[in-house]
Write an enzyme that holds these catalytic residues in place. Structure first.
Site, short mmCIF file in Angstrom:
data_model
loop_
_atom_site.label_atom_id
_atom_site.label_comp_id
_atom_site.label_asym_id
_atom_site.label_seq_id
_atom_site.Cartn_x
_atom_site.Cartn_y
_atom_site.Cartn_z
N GLU A 92 13.38 40.71 -1.63
CA GLU A 92 14.33 40.36 -2.68
C GLU A 92 15.31 41.50 -2.93
O GLU A 92 14.95 42.67 -2.80
CB GLU A 92 13.57 40.05 -3.97
CG GLU A 92 12.67 38.82 -3.83
CD GLU A 92 11.90 38.48 -5.10
OE1 GLU A 92 11.79 37.27 -5.40
OE2 GLU A 92 11.40 39.38 -5.80
N CYS A 105 20.91 46.24 -6.03
CA CYS A 105 19.58 46.88 -5.98
C CYS A 105 18.87 46.36 -4.74
O CYS A 105 18.70 45.16 -4.57
CB CYS A 105 18.82 46.49 -7.25
SG CYS A 105 17.09 47.01 -7.23
N CYS A 112 4.51 47.36 -1.49
CA CYS A 112 4.46 48.76 -1.90
C CYS A 112 3.00 49.16 -2.03
O CYS A 112 2.16 48.34 -2.39
CB CYS A 112 5.17 48.92 -3.25
SG CYS A 112 5.23 50.63 -3.84
N CYS A 116 1.43 51.28 -9.10
CA CYS A 116 1.73 51.46 -10.53
C CYS A 116 1.26 50.21 -11.29
O CYS A 116 1.53 49.09 -10.87
CB CYS A 116 3.23 51.67 -10.74
SG CYS A 116 3.85 53.13 -9.89
N CYS A 119 3.72 47.17 -12.37
CA CYS A 119 4.75 46.73 -11.43
C CYS A 119 4.28 45.60 -10.52
O CYS A 119 3.19 45.67 -9.94
CB CYS A 119 5.18 47.92 -10.57
SG CYS A 119 6.54 47.54 -9.45
N CYS A 335 13.67 45.18 -13.35
CA CYS A 335 12.82 46.23 -12.79
C CYS A 335 11.36 45.85 -12.80
O CYS A 335 10.83 45.38 -13.81
CB CYS A 335 12.94 47.51 -13.61
SG CYS A 335 14.52 48.26 -13.46
N1 SAH Z 1 9.07 52.99 -6.11
C1 SAH Z 1 10.24 53.49 -6.76
C2 SAH Z 1 11.36 52.49 -6.93
C3 SAH Z 1 11.05 51.08 -7.31
S1 SAH Z 1 10.74 50.67 -8.97
C4 SAH Z 1 9.87 54.14 -8.08
O1 SAH Z 1 8.71 54.08 -8.45
O2 SAH Z 1 10.73 54.72 -8.71
C5 SAH Z 1 12.17 51.00 -9.91
C6 SAH Z 1 11.82 51.36 -11.35
O3 SAH Z 1 11.26 50.24 -12.06
C7 SAH Z 1 10.78 52.46 -11.42
O4 SAH Z 1 11.13 53.39 -12.40
C8 SAH Z 1 9.55 51.69 -11.82
O5 SAH Z 1 8.58 52.51 -12.39
C9 SAH Z 1 10.12 50.69 -12.78
N2 SAH Z 1 9.24 49.57 -13.08
C10 SAH Z 1 8.17 49.13 -12.39
N3 SAH Z 1 7.61 48.08 -12.99
C11 SAH Z 1 8.33 47.84 -14.10
C12 SAH Z 1 8.27 46.86 -15.14
N4 SAH Z 1 7.34 45.91 -15.15
N5 SAH Z 1 9.21 46.94 -16.10
C13 SAH Z 1 10.18 47.88 -16.08
N6 SAH Z 1 10.29 48.80 -15.14
C14 SAH Z 1 9.38 48.79 -14.15
#
Ligand code: SAH
Length: 354
Positions: A92, A105, A112, A116, A119, A335
């Site tokens: 996506e 984006c 991944c 986290c 996410c 995000c």
């Molecule tokens: N792997 C990279 C980039 C992808 S995520 C990273 O960790 O930075 C892009 C951003 O979205 C990151 O800051 C991530 O922590 C955040 N993110 C992940 N899940 C989210 C959620 N449910 N709501 C808001 N931001 C989120």
């Protein structure tokens, strides 16, 4: 499976052209078709000889990205694109409209492996890295589809860019190259969960990009609870590497801080974060992201009033804190809401299988 020719840089295109016994100028022609005209097939390269086109077709595919479908937000016009890759995987990408222009984006991996907890991208683990061509192809497909000029690029879709380091760095050089799409490196943001050795390596690449660090906590204990990567690198190691990056490149970093209700959003946490960042930087930028809902997870966003209070507290520490506007949430395009999907049994993508 044939490789994608979009992944080749100009030198590689030159070698290919000479291997095919074609004169040198054909390399520039081919590169222009691919990266300026952005055609999706060799047949459209009308000034190339038929023999060369046939030979190229035998060895390569042009465009590894097939548009499967897209959704548009009724609220803010954000579009989330679903693309099929040559091996049937789906990724996506998101196109956003800001007052300063169009921002795209992109995803950097299929899935991944960073884990986290809030996410969606990590729910099914990592399948593979994306090629340079698959990253370029996402941008090109969106440009072709909308006819718009893309001014900003964020690598915040599915995947951890620093876990696909070589391809990501090559991609940044290629998308910012003046012989191609020429998006200014200053308008490109690479977001990482904080793979310290890779941040050190990136420091010496001499790129003008903005590095965004997903921090999300102000102490190791809380960070470990939210992000498994924090078990490998402490906040001190991470921020030391960030400081070195800043000293070398003089490019301001952004710290992303996802506000999770009841987890990391209290006034005490804001104070802790302010003090922590001020230990390493004089002025820094924090991007507050009220966490977006992911249905498999039980985390909620901080209430608006508490988000503003958190921002205010950080400002007391001379920290420039912005609140990320949550656009595209109604189409799960915000995000952390992008996810890995398979095309198997997905009728929409069957037609795109080669
Ligand atoms: N792997 C990279 C980039 C992808 S995520 C990273 O960790 O930075 C892009 C951003 O979205 C990151 O800051 C991530 O922590 C955040 N993110 C992940 N899940 C989210 C959620 N449910 N709501 C808001 N931001 C989120």
């Amino acid at each position: 499976m044939k490789p994608d020719i979009l992944s080749l840089n100009l030198d590689e295109i030159r070698s290919l052209v000479s291997e095919l016994g074609q004169p040198k100028f054909r390399a520039d022609q081919l590169y222009r078709w691919l990266h300026v005209s952005k055609v999706a097939s060799f047949k459209e390269m009308t000034n190339l000889p038929a023999k060369m086109i046939a030979e190229l077709e035998e060895r390569y595919i042009v465009d590894p990205i097939r548009l499967v479908t897209y959704q548009e937000s009724a609220v803010d016009g954000t579009r989330k694109y679903l693309f099929a890759l040559p091996d049937g995987n789906l990724i996506e990408s998101v196109r956003m409209i800001y007052h300063h222009g169009i921002s795209v984006c992109i995803s950097t991996q299929v899935g991944c492996r960073m884990g986290c907890v809030f996410c969606a991208s990590t729910l099914d683990g990592l399948l593979r890295n994306l090629t340079v061509g698959e990253m370029l192809g996402q941008v090109y497909a969106i440009i072709r589809h909308t006819g718009e000029r893309v001014s900003n690029l964020v690598m915040m879709g599915c995947g951890e860019p620093m876990d696909n380091y070589d391809n990501v760095v090559s991609f940044v050089r290629r998308i910012s190259d003046e012989n191609g799409e020429h998006i200014s490196q200053r308008n490109i943001t690479v977001s990482t969960c904080g793979l310290v050795p890779k941040i050190r390596q990136l420091k010496d690449e001499n790129l003008q990009i903005t590095l965004a660090i997903s921090l999300h906590a102000a102490d190791d204990e809380k960070r470990k609870a939210l992000m498994p990567v924090a078990r490998v690198y402490s906040i001190d190691e991470l921020l030391t590497a960030c400081r070195e990056y800043y000293d070398e490149n003089k490019r301001r970093l952004t710290f992303e801080y996802g506000l999770v209700r009841g987890e990391n959003d209290s006034q005490a946490y804001a104070e802790k974060l302010g003090k922590l960042l001020n230990k390493y930087f004089d002025h820094t930028h924090v991007n507050l992201i009220p966490i977006n809902p992911v249905k498999e997870r039980n985390y909620n966003a901080t209430e608006t009033a508490a988000v503003y209070a958190f921002q205010k507290k950080l400002e007391k520490f001379q920290i420039n804190a912005t609140i990320r506007r949550e656009i595209g949430r109604d189409i799960d395009g915000a995000c952390g809401q992008l996810r890995r999907r398979y095309s198997e049994g997905n009728p929409e993508s069957e037609t795109f299988k080669k």
